[in-house]
Design a protein around this motif. Sequence first.
Motif, short mmCIF file in Angstrom:
data_model
loop_
_atom_site.label_atom_id
_atom_site.label_comp_id
_atom_site.label_asym_id
_atom_site.label_seq_id
_atom_site.Cartn_x
_atom_site.Cartn_y
_atom_site.Cartn_z
N LEU A 1 0.84 -1.20 0.00
CA LEU A 1 0.00 0.00 0.00
C LEU A 1 0.88 1.25 0.00
O LEU A 1 1.85 1.33 0.77
CB LEU A 1 -0.90 0.01 1.23
N PRO A 2 0.58 2.24 -0.84
CA PRO A 2 1.37 3.48 -0.86
C PRO A 2 1.42 4.18 0.49
O PRO A 2 2.41 4.86 0.80
CB PRO A 2 0.64 4.34 -1.90
N GLU A 3 0.38 4.02 1.30
CA GLU A 3 0.37 4.62 2.63
C GLU A 3 1.56 4.11 3.46
O GLU A 3 2.18 4.85 4.22
CB GLU A 3 -0.94 4.30 3.36
N GLY A 4 1.85 2.82 3.29
CA GLY A 4 2.97 2.23 4.01
C GLY A 4 4.30 2.80 3.55
O GLY A 4 5.21 3.03 4.36
N LEU A 5 4.42 3.02 2.24
CA LEU A 5 5.65 3.59 1.74
C LEU A 5 5.83 5.02 2.23
O LEU A 5 6.94 5.45 2.57
CB LEU A 5 5.67 3.57 0.20
N PHE A 6 4.74 5.78 2.30
CA PHE A 6 4.81 7.15 2.79
C PHE A 6 5.30 7.17 4.24
O PHE A 6 6.15 7.99 4.61
CB PHE A 6 3.43 7.82 2.70
#
Length: 574
Positions: A259-264
């Motif tokens: 999930l992009p949220e995790g990368l952020f």
Amino acid sequence: MQFTKDGLKHYNYQCNTVSFTKNFIKNRHGARKLYLARLEKEKRIEAEWKKQKQEDKEKIKYQSEEFQANRKVMKNKSREAKEAIQKENLLKKQESEAKEEVQSYKSLVRAGNKGELKILLPNFSPYRSLLKVTSKETVLSHKSVHALSSWEASFQKVLPTITLCLRGISADTSTDLKAVLAKKIPVEQERVKAFRKQYGSSKVGEVTVDMMYGGMRGIKGLVWETSVLDPDEGIRFRGYSIPECQKLLPKAPSGKEPLPEGLFWLLLTGDIPTETQVKAISKEWANRASLPSHVVTLLNNFPTNLHPMSQFSCAITALNSESKFAKAYSEGVHKTKYWEYVYEDAMDLIAKLPVVAATIYRNTYQDGKGIGAVDTSKDWSANFSQMLGYNNEEFVELMRLYLTIHSDHEGGNVSAHTVHLVGSALSDPYLSLAAGINGLAGPLHGLANQETIYFSCKPASVAYLANAPVVLSQTTEDGEIEVRISLVSQVYKVVPPILLETGKVKNPWPNVDAHSGVLLQYYGLKEMGYYTVLFGVSRALGVMSGLVWARALGMPIERPKSLSTDHLIKLLAK
């Protein structure tokens, strides 16, 4: 003494009485002085005794408080030591499991060297797993497997990487990203301060005339905390490669991609977040996603012949009215608090970008169909896909991966550097990102994924590669798209050797632009003019993370020295 007529002596009582009285008074006055002096001394002694008694009480109280504080500290240290032992035991267990996993990989390689198995390699990674096409996988022969024997030696390097991954998992279980970041910033500030104090005058490279005329390529002149481009392994986000991020970052309940949220979270903190922390970011972005009415009106009044990237940039600029940093700066906020307001703007902006981008897509290509409401129970990519009109779970998975791996690419590329440069002037995040989006729109930068599709559509391109020593598969239902997929796959094999032979190219390998467009086409999003908008939504994750850290570390306005050709000639002629 007086004599009377009869010759008797009479005592002068009056004289003696007066003298006695005087002496009495004198003596009594002296006694009183002594009494008063003694009384004063007694009072002073009593006051000193009371003072000493009070000091003793306070000292006892302080010692008691100090004892309690020390006791509390010791209790905390005991607890921390116990937790550290538990974590160490957990890490040892995980490392042991990792060793077993590596050993199983070694066994596979040995089996392959003996010709006992065939290893299937995808045509290209990391996207290939998303494509359910019928083109044949590349099957390595027994001889090809022998070429993989060097893998066994490389497995010795796996354990340190696995250990790094395990230790990078967030130790802070708080779901408040800002609070977690607030703990890390002072530590990093001190680390950078100490580093600069020790090595501030050290040289990290040289600048040649060719570098100055060649787009400043190779000049080491910018600090970018969130990612570094490795010449052999590609991009690393806070030290993690894309495959490592795919494995370690939290995923949707039914998904396989990060999930992009995790990368952020990773880009901002350097820690691998937990699933709970990622869910908190998804929910927070969903709650921040609404657009002000004037931006909605602006988007709905753009002509359809205005390029989507132009619409995107205009809308982001108009969102500047919502900037908390600009408001705080105008009110005189202290510079040590800059990062907090930049963080708030970054969170708001990232949350609103899918709504802006989906509105542009619907207005430009779908006759203005509504995007619907944001679902607070869904992740960022799922909401974005739904607003675009794509509910296919495979497309949602593609978007999760796409938005993750396009997010950051060091700080020297046009979009990232532009955001950093404009932000260094203390322009708010909205204005900074809008400037970066304008840079991303260039055909030599983000627009390249659109240009790649145009290239793959040209018959001459297909014919050229078809005559090369490769095989193009056309066995899927949609033969045209399958040809493009195969074409892009073969580009990785055919073009790099050609570029290397010229002697002018140091790194011949293409980046994600080369195949992102063809994958979007495969899943039905065929409006090529829109692809760079998707790139812009993703790139915001990286540049906003960098902007928060730039303000946290107090980086000054960027102002490199420039020289004219005449000045260079005179300088080097000396």
